[in-house]
Design an enzyme around this catalytic site. Structure first.
Site, PDB file in Angstrom:
ATOM      1  N   ASP A  42     -61.908   8.794  37.222  1.00 35.91           N
ATOM      2  CA  ASP A  42     -60.857   8.674  36.207  1.00 35.91           C
ATOM      3  C   ASP A  42     -59.554   8.199  36.833  1.00 35.91           C
ATOM      4  O   ASP A  42     -58.852   7.356  36.269  1.00 35.91           O
ATOM      5  CB  ASP A  42     -60.635  10.018  35.505  1.00 35.91           C
ATOM      6  N   LYS A  47     -62.323  12.761  30.231  1.00 35.40           N
ATOM      7  CA  LYS A  47     -62.073  11.462  30.853  1.00 35.40           C
ATOM      8  C   LYS A  47     -60.882  10.735  30.246  1.00 35.40           C
ATOM      9  O   LYS A  47     -60.086  10.116  30.954  1.00 35.40           O
ATOM     10  CB  LYS A  47     -63.329  10.598  30.795  1.00 35.40           C
TER      11      LYS A  47
END
Length: 297
Positions: A239, A38
């Site tokens: 993300d 992430k």
């Protein structure tokens, strides 16, 4: 500048006809290996949108870690605060993606779990901080506490033991599942009330193809739609959303407009395989197409 404190993983992506159930074996149609995690996804995606980005992360002293550093260099990311950890492997994520683009993910944190508070002590400059929960909570807490700027927490995975972290956050961006895990209720308004009592500015619930719900401390609730696209792979869409949100906030767009643009960039990202966001020129072309379609309507 945007500072990302977070994780790096090698993503091992298995394309399958269906996600396996417990005890079931399925055959992978294709297998890909991509850069992921992430923190890295958000850093790369923000850089591709034209922002100056620094990543604060940990990788192993292995080929995956070395490749990560070289990759970040090619993406114009400041790697001066990347830590190389000996005797641990670089993080890995195993991602099953079905024919409808839906996914399930299993993460081995590896070196990500060895990023320490001391590792970030001199790293927290910039206008926007992006952080997540694939690293230790105490590291996330220190980053949020010491950063002077807009602080965005993407609470994924939504396993949060130290809820004081929320009071150090300006904007929190859970998806629907993460939101329910954080508030332990199916009552949307009550859950928003619980989170807004703690965070300083806003809660943004990402809703996939339906867009995002923006809730602010003054009681305003705004459902901001996303454009309709042909979904190929949803991996990393959250993300990309967070990265775009940070970029447009850094450009001093108001929060609602920043969410609107973040929805559009995230929508574009799911039209191709992989967790990394599109480049700025791709986004500009996509936005032009959307504007033309809106003018026709």
């Amino acid at each position: 500048m945007i500072t990302v404190v977070g994780s790096y993983n090698i993503d091992i992506i298995l394309k399958v006809n269906k996600i396996p159930e417990i005890g079931e074996t399925v055959i992978a149609d294709e297998v890909y290996m991509n850069h992921g995690g992430k923190g890295s996804n958000q850093a790369v995606s923000a850089s591709r949108l034209g922002s100056r980005v620094k990543i604060v992360a940990a990788v192993g002293n292995d080929n995956y870690g070395k490749n990560a550093i070289e990759f970040w260099k090619t993406e114009n990311i400041d790697i001066s605060d990347v830590k190389i950890k000996n005797n641990v492997s670089t993080g890995t994520a195993y991602i099953f993606v079905d024919k409808r683009g839906r996914n399930v993910i299993v993460v081995n944190r590896g070196a990500n779990y060895h990023l320490t508070e001391e590792d970030i002590s001199e790293s927290l400059d910039g206008n926007i901080l992006l952080t997540q929960l694939e690293i230790r909570e105490n590291v996330v807490k220190k980053a949020l506490k010491e950063f002077n700027g807009i602080r965005i927490l993407n609470p994924a995975p939504a396993v949060l033991k130290d809820t004081d972290i929320l009071s150090l956050t300006d904007i929190i961006t859970p998806n629907e599942i993460e939101f329910k895990e954080l508030v332990s209720t199916d009552d949307l308004e009550y859950g928003l009330h619980l989170l807004l009592k703690k965070v300083k500015r806003a809660v943004i619930i990402t809703l996939g193809e339906r867009g995002a719900l923006l809730a602010t401390k003054d009681g305003k609730r705004t459902l901001i739609p996303a454009p309709k696209v042909n979904v190929v792979d949803e991996t990393g869409a959250g993300d990309v959303f967070n990265a775009a949100l940070a970029v447009y906030l850094e450009k001093e767009y108001d929060l609602e407009t920043a969410v609107e643009y973040a929805n559009k960039v995230a929508a574009l990202s799911v039209t191709k395989i992989g967790a990394l966001g599109p480049k700025l020129e791709e986004v500009n072309k996509f936005l032009e197409e959307i504007n033309k379609d809106e003018e026709k309507d």
